[in-house]
Scaffold this active site. Structure first.
Site, PDB file in Angstrom:
ATOM      1  N   ASP A 122      -9.547   1.465  -4.920  1.00 14.67           N
ATOM      2  CA  ASP A 122      -9.616   1.814  -3.505  1.00 14.67           C
ATOM      3  C   ASP A 122     -10.781   2.777  -3.266  1.00 14.67           C
ATOM      4  OD1 ASP A 122      -8.595   2.616  -0.745  1.00 14.67           O
ATOM      5  OD2 ASP A 122      -6.930   1.385  -1.426  1.00 14.67           O
ATOM      6  N   HIS A 189      -8.113   6.514   2.368  1.00 17.01           N
ATOM      7  CA  HIS A 189      -7.235   5.357   2.227  1.00 17.01           C
ATOM      8  C   HIS A 189      -6.549   5.302   0.860  1.00 17.01           C
ATOM      9  CE1 HIS A 189      -6.439   0.936   1.898  1.00 17.01           C
ATOM     10  NE2 HIS A 189      -6.320   0.977   3.214  1.00 17.01           N
ATOM     11  N   SER A 378      -2.383  -2.966   3.884  1.00 16.71           N
ATOM     12  CA  SER A 378      -2.768  -1.969   2.878  1.00 16.71           C
ATOM     13  C   SER A 378      -1.621  -1.044   2.538  1.00 16.71           C
ATOM     14  CB  SER A 378      -3.944  -1.125   3.384  1.00 16.71           C
ATOM     15  OG  SER A 378      -5.153  -1.824   3.283  1.00 16.71           O
TER      16      SER A 378
END
Length: 556
Positions: A122, A189, A378
């Site tokens: 990520d 994220h 996600s």
């Protein structure tokens, strides 16, 4: 025993003196150096050990050796399943709510993810106290020094330097419009994803992680403007214990990989080769389906073979308005909705319906740690990565195909609606973890996990090679996992090495359900077990498509 106890429960065989006489039972217990506490309504007697202990093996063995004793077991103390004391736990509907939660708390008595490393491929990791004790050494695979913002290319520091962008930083789209169309702040994220998987739990702060005793390996591939296929493929290889030129070996290879990333494309050879390598090394690869409300078949790496592709549900149990869908979805998990589908994009109108996790306040570079709700596939994918970690922790010998099968076959029906296909159902952590005790893996590792596309009105085959000696069993087991809309279109046969066909499933014009997930029993005792066995699938009607996801064979 890992919990202390101070009494035993001893059941005597019917007809023995001890079974009916308190005096006889008392004398027998005294002869073993203990005393009777009371007799139960079942007729068994409760025996005092004299002190609280976690090991009464010698006394237990003395009763087991007595021919008059039917059974003996510790009188264990049970505790209520209290909620974790994490301060934000009440917001985590995705873990515990009956409608669309993933039924996680019930799994924790069997597994907490201990001993498993989950790689989060990520944006990297920004320091957060609710994750600090969970992080093991990762790597930064962003090879473009400018986008990386860390003064260099690849290195051993997977810190998230921020993925903020100014309007037009990433060029223009096919219509000549700037990408991004407006300034965007850093998402942090990867840290949000990591919190869902393994945030510290029962530490009187923040959130609870699904596999809270697992370790997180941050692998940085996303930076300004995203991440390249070549970097991501190398990250998959390295995270799973493979060799990448110029990069030191991974000292703690991951048994689970989470990729909450993707783009619109077919699955490239580069991605598929990297994923195949990871799966062959025993690593389960979990991928988010994508957030375009479109068929996942057109989005990669979610459309690659062998991965666990995850769609997102909202709090009411419907497919989230943004989630991709289709026959290549394996499973659905909570992804949340921080706004309604009709609300202005970018606004947050229903934060209580989002997925709460670890984050950072920094608009560009890191600031203070915090917790905030996000929405997206996600956020759904790390729920499944966390569940995979629970499964592997409980049974480390599970293969990626078995992990996927356990998750899919132990899901529960989606409580709301999902047009287009959301896989086998809503993942259920407790059902999947408990199923390990009752679901043996295929004998001898005879399984094929390579996806085979089923041609509309065509016939395809998938093969398994066997070196098993002797003949097959009269109760040969054939486990089938086929993703296909309107399964009544399908005729399925097992083909023995000598060409003999054994019918497993006939077509049916009235069977409109999706997917074939079943185990068939075949009398193949006349067949030599060694050789090439095939699963033959015929699509006899037009209009619906799918693929063989995996199948296994138990010959003896």
């Amino acid at each position: 025993m890992n919990r202390p106890f101070e009494r035993l429960i001893v059941g005597y065989k019917p007809g023995t003196a001890e079974a009916s006489s308190d005096t006889a039972a008392s004398d027998d217990v005294k002869s073993k150096g203990k005393s009777v506490h009371r007799r139960m309504s079942s007729g068994a007697v409760v025996v005092d050990l004299g002190s609280k202990t976690a090991n009464a093996d010698s006394t237990i063995q003395a009763f087991k050796s007595d021919p008059d004793v039917a059974y003996v077991e510790p009188d264990l103390l049970m505790q209520p399943f209290a909620d974790p004391n994490d301060t934000e736990y009440s917001r985590q509907w995705d873990l515990f709510e009956a409608t669309a939660g993933m039924n996680v708390p019930g799994a924790w008595s069997s597994s907490t993810g201990a001993g498993v490393t989950v790689a989060v491929i990520d944006t990297g990791y920004v320091a957060h106290s609710d994750l600090a004790s969970k992080v093991v050494a990762g790597y930064d695979f962003v090879s473009d020094a400018t986008r990386a913002r860390d003064g260099g290319g690849r290195d051993s520091n997977p810190s998230d330097e921020g993925d903020w962008m100014k309007k037009g930083d990433c060029g223009t789209d096919a219509l000549g419009q700037p990408v991004p169309p407006a300034d965007q702040g850093s998402s942090w994220h990867g840290t949000h994803v990591a919190g869902t998987i393994a945030a510290s739990t029962n530490n009187s702060k923040g959130i609870a992680g699904i596999a809270y005793d697992a370790k997180i390996q941050p692998v940085r591939v996303l930076a300004q403007c995203g991440g390249s296929t070549s970097d991501i493929a190398d990250a998959i290889t390295w995270a799973s214990g493979g060799t990448v030129s110029g990069v030191p070996a991974n000292a703690t290879p991951a048994k689970v990989i989470n990729m909450s990333l993707g783009g619109q494309s077919s699955c490239s050879t580069t991605y598929q080769n990297a994923i195949n390598g990871a799966i062959n090394r025993g690593t389960t690869v979990v991928v988010a389906a994508g957030n375009s409300n479109a068929n996942v078949a057109n989005f990669t790496p979610a459309n690659c073979s062998g991965v666990v592709t995850v769609a997102a549900l909202g709090r009411e149990g419907n497919k989230a308005f943004y989630s991709n869908f289709g026959t290549r979805i394996d499973i659905a998990a909570p992804g949340g909705e921080t706004r309604r589908g009709t609300d202005t994009p970018g606004t947050i109108t229903t934060p209580e319906n989002g997925i709460w996790s670890t984050l950072n306040t920094g608009a560009t570079t890191p600031g203070a740690e915090t917790y905030k709700p996000y929405q997206g596939t996600s956020m759904a994918a790390p729920h499944i990565a966390g569940l995979a970690a629970l499964l592997v922790a409980k049974k480390p010998t599970l293969t990626p195909a078995q992990v996927k099968d356990l998750i899919k076959t132990n899901s529960r029906p989606i409580p709301g609606t999902c047009s287009g296909g959301c896989g086998a159902g809503l993942a259920d952590a407790t059902k999947a973890v408990n199923a390990i005790d009752s679901t043996p893996p295929p004998s001898g590792g005879l399984e094929n996990t390579t996806d085979v596309t089923i041609i509309d009105r065509g016939t395809v085959e998938s093969s398994i090679s066997s070196s098993v000696t002797g003949n097959a069993s009269s109760a040969t087991k054939v486990g089938v996992d086929i993703v296909h809309t309107y399964r009544g279109d399908l005729v399925i046969d097992l083909i023995a090495p000598d060409g003999t066909a054994y019918r497993l499933k006939n077509s049916s014009t009235s069977d409109s359900a999706d997917n074939v997930v079943a185990t068939y029993t075949v009398n193949a005792s006349s067949e030599v077990a060694a050789g090439t066995w095939k699963l033959r699938v015929q699509d006899v009607y037009s209009g619906d498509t799918g693929y063989i996801n995996s199948w296994n064979l138990t010959l003896r």
